[in-house]
Design a protein around this motif. Sequence first.
Motif, short mmCIF file in Angstrom:
data_model
loop_
_atom_site.label_atom_id
_atom_site.label_comp_id
_atom_site.label_asym_id
_atom_site.label_seq_id
_atom_site.Cartn_x
_atom_site.Cartn_y
_atom_site.Cartn_z
N GLU A 42 -12.48 1.07 -7.00
CA GLU A 42 -12.55 2.31 -6.23
C GLU A 42 -13.48 2.13 -5.04
N VAL B 32 -8.01 2.08 -5.47
CA VAL B 32 -7.98 3.50 -5.13
C VAL B 32 -9.16 3.80 -4.21
N LEU C 231 -4.22 10.69 -3.41
CA LEU C 231 -3.40 9.93 -4.36
C LEU C 231 -4.24 9.16 -5.38
N LYS C 232 -5.55 9.31 -5.33
CA LYS C 232 -6.41 8.54 -6.23
C LYS C 232 -6.01 8.70 -7.70
N ASP D 243 -10.81 7.43 2.55
CA ASP D 243 -9.56 8.14 2.31
C ASP D 243 -8.40 7.15 2.22
N HIS D 244 -7.21 7.69 2.16
CA HIS D 244 -5.99 6.92 1.98
C HIS D 244 -5.82 5.86 3.07
N VAL D 245 -5.57 4.63 2.67
CA VAL D 245 -5.37 3.46 3.54
C VAL D 245 -6.34 3.43 4.72
N TYR E 79 1.55 5.07 -4.43
CA TYR E 79 2.22 6.37 -4.48
C TYR E 79 3.20 6.40 -5.65
N ASP F 249 -9.16 9.93 -1.50
CA ASP F 249 -7.71 9.89 -1.33
C ASP F 249 -7.05 10.88 -2.28
N ASP G 117 0.84 -1.20 0.00
CA ASP G 117 0.00 0.00 0.00
C ASP G 117 0.87 1.24 0.00
N SER G 118 0.40 2.28 -0.67
CA SER G 118 1.06 3.59 -0.72
C SER G 118 2.49 3.44 -1.22
N HIS H 55 -3.80 1.91 -3.15
CA HIS H 55 -3.60 3.36 -3.00
C HIS H 55 -2.14 3.73 -3.30
#
Length: 294
Positions: A265, A235, A241-242, A270-272, A189, A239, A155-156, A187
Amino acid sequence: MDPADEIAHDFPPFFRVYKNNRVEKLTGTPFIAPSADPIAVVLSKDVVVSPDPKISARLYRPTASTAGKLPLLIYIHGGAFAIESAFSTLYHTHLNALTAAAGVIAVSVEYRLAPEDPIPACYDDCWETLKWVEKESDTWIKEYADLNRVYLAGDSAGANIAHNIAVRAGVEGLGPGLKIVGLVLVHPYFEFGEPGKLWMYMCPGSSGVNDPRINPAAEPDLLGKLVCGKVHVCVARDDGLKGRGVSYYELLKKSDWSGDVDIFETQGEDHVFHLFKPDCEAANKFVLLLASFF
């Protein structure tokens, strides 16, 4: 003023560096021991992958008996390449749930963090862990894991690392006893423009926007080297970062890679989110979604 108190570089909410080179991590979650409870649904233990450089991992296996060997999941935690741990409460909770739901053997990598160990240490450590798995260096892997059904996930920043390991495996090759069949990016990065100051500080040898490790569009031919046959991109609607996950998905679809890629989606999260709210309904559904991929 004492150099110990003077800030040289400040990257909230992750870390700051003082003029005497002391690094202060600004966030993170507590560590938790592995579970050796024989009545637990999932057992876990910590292993040494390499003493020098120091690389370790937490292994997970379901306690229920099975007719044959199980798929093996190599999981890479997130945290902007700088924080978090395979041993943190966030990731231990998640890997317990995912191992149980998916019925896999999991290897959660404890790689070196920036800026103390600048990038590419994180990539190198995860690559070494993959090679360690290939050697069946632990009894759980040897007895319970099917090395012809290996998955990479993260993740990320961990998703970024997982992607780069899958590319490296395609470029350098793997031994005949190990096959990576899938890649899961949660998600993820990436930077599709000029990377920010944080990346450039943590990766002093980076060429910036032309560095395919952070910008997959910099060398699109490398996408065709992805070693696996399927990729699942996740995603979250809220987020920040989407868009980067979507851009990666669209870039991979247009590339010369011949595998199958899909994208999912999560609405209203939100993120993680699944790490920070593991007991919510959306997180439970998300873990089941991930489990269905393996």
